[in-house]
Write a protein that holds these residues in place. Structure first.
Motif, PDB file in Angstrom:
ATOM      1  N   ASP A  32       0.869  -1.166   0.000  1.00  0.00           N
ATOM      2  CA  ASP A  32       0.000   0.000   0.000  1.00  0.00           C
ATOM      3  C   ASP A  32       0.916   1.228   0.000  1.00  0.00           C
ATOM      4  OD1 ASP A  32      -2.348   1.648   0.598  1.00  0.00           O
ATOM      5  OD2 ASP A  32      -1.448   1.822   2.591  1.00  0.00           O
ATOM      6  N   ASP A  34      -0.178   4.962   0.745  1.00  0.00           N
ATOM      7  CA  ASP A  34      -0.428   6.024   1.720  1.00  0.00           C
ATOM      8  C   ASP A  34      -0.416   5.519   3.151  1.00  0.00           C
ATOM      9  OD1 ASP A  34      -0.788   8.016  -0.280  1.00  0.00           O
ATOM     10  OD2 ASP A  34      -2.768   7.186  -0.675  1.00  0.00           O
ATOM     11  N   ASN A  35       0.459   6.104   3.929  1.00  0.00           N
ATOM     12  CA  ASN A  35       0.616   5.787   5.360  1.00  0.00           C
ATOM     13  C   ASN A  35       1.195   4.395   5.619  1.00  0.00           C
ATOM     14  OD1 ASN A  35       0.236   8.084   6.791  1.00  0.00           O
ATOM     15  ND2 ASN A  35      -1.932   7.784   7.208  1.00  0.00           N
ATOM     16  N   THR A  36       1.612   3.705   4.534  1.00  0.00           N
ATOM     17  CA  THR A  36       2.394   2.480   4.699  1.00  0.00           C
ATOM     18  C   THR A  36       3.827   2.756   4.245  1.00  0.00           C
ATOM     19  OG1 THR A  36       0.481   1.048   4.363  1.00  0.00           O
ATOM     20  CG2 THR A  36       2.646   0.065   3.971  1.00  0.00           C
ATOM     21  N   ASP A 117      -1.736  -0.519   5.872  1.00  0.00           N
ATOM     22  CA  ASP A 117      -2.052   0.049   7.189  1.00  0.00           C
ATOM     23  C   ASP A 117      -3.545   0.021   7.510  1.00  0.00           C
ATOM     24  OD1 ASP A 117      -2.501   2.191   5.226  1.00  0.00           O
ATOM     25  OD2 ASP A 117      -2.868   3.445   6.993  1.00  0.00           O
ATOM     26  N   GLN A 118      -4.362  -0.588   6.630  1.00  0.00           N
ATOM     27  CA  GLN A 118      -5.801  -0.590   6.916  1.00  0.00           C
ATOM     28  C   GLN A 118      -6.400  -1.991   6.803  1.00  0.00           C
ATOM     29  OE1 GLN A 118      -8.534   2.525   5.510  1.00  0.00           O
ATOM     30  NE2 GLN A 118      -6.768   3.407   4.462  1.00  0.00           N
ATOM     31  N   ASP A 122      -6.647  -2.995   2.887  1.00  0.00           N
ATOM     32  CA  ASP A 122      -5.466  -3.807   2.571  1.00  0.00           C
ATOM     33  C   ASP A 122      -5.610  -5.275   3.006  1.00  0.00           C
ATOM     34  OD1 ASP A 122      -4.099  -1.466   1.618  1.00  0.00           O
ATOM     35  OD2 ASP A 122      -3.881  -0.887   3.716  1.00  0.00           O
TER      36      ASP A 122
HETATM   37 MG   LIG Z   1      -2.910   3.212   3.470  1.00  0.00          MG
END
Ligand SMILES: [Mg+2]
Length: 166
Positions: A32, A34-36, A117-118, A122
């Motif tokens: 992933d 974003d934010n990973t 991260d989700q 994910d």
């Molecule tokens: Mg993410």
């Protein structure tokens, strides 16, 4: 519920043991964005993440970004910077983009792992596609408004779950 369960829970992508990935027979790491790999409040991956991805490549594995982000130019730029394949507009948790990534990278589901991260995008997408998953903590607290809503449900699912490295 198993469909929302990850293979492992690890604090951050750069903490994932590369020898463990090799021991699983992983040939391609699906990531992933974003934010990973790239914090939501930034446009570039932190040096530790770039270094980790380089070590994954050095170990003979490929990487591919599978992102729900609609800003395809940004996603493609990140993929180029991280020397990774890319699938954008992924629409996770639908498994189609994960399967497209597997085809693109020329690996079977059991030769891949998806890191994100989700839970509701994910982990769910990975499970639907038959790919192992690692859930990491979001890199920063900045998230899209609807992600904040999904995080509420996520907290229920993750209640009492420990993350390695914390
Ligand atoms: Mg993410």
């Amino acid at each position: 519920m198993a469909i929302f369960g990850a293979t492992r829970y690890i604090h951050a992508i750069e903490m994932i043991d590369i020898d463990w990935l090799k021991s699983l027979g992983v040939r391609c790491v699906l990531m992933d964005r974003d934010n990973t790999c790239v914090p939501r409040d930034s446009k570039v991956a932190p040096p530790a993440v770039m270094d980790w991805i380089e070590r994954v490549h050095d170990a003979g594995m490929t990487t591919c970004i599978v992102s729900n982000n609609f800003h395809s130019k940004q996603v493609e730029r990140s993929a180029a910077e991280l020397d990774s394949g890319v699938i954008h507009h992924a629409m996770k948790p639908f498994p189609f983009a994960v399967r497209a990534a597997l085809r693109k990278m020329g690996v079977r589901p059991d030769e891949a792992i998806l890191i994100g991260d989700q839970v509701y995008t994910d982990v769910w997408a990975g499970n639907l596609a038959g790919v192992r998953t690692v859930l990491v903590r979001p890199q920063c607290t900045t998230d899209l408004w609807y992600t904040h809503i999904m995080r509420i449900g996520e907290r229920i699912i993750l209640h009492g779950q420990t993350f390695e490295g914390e």
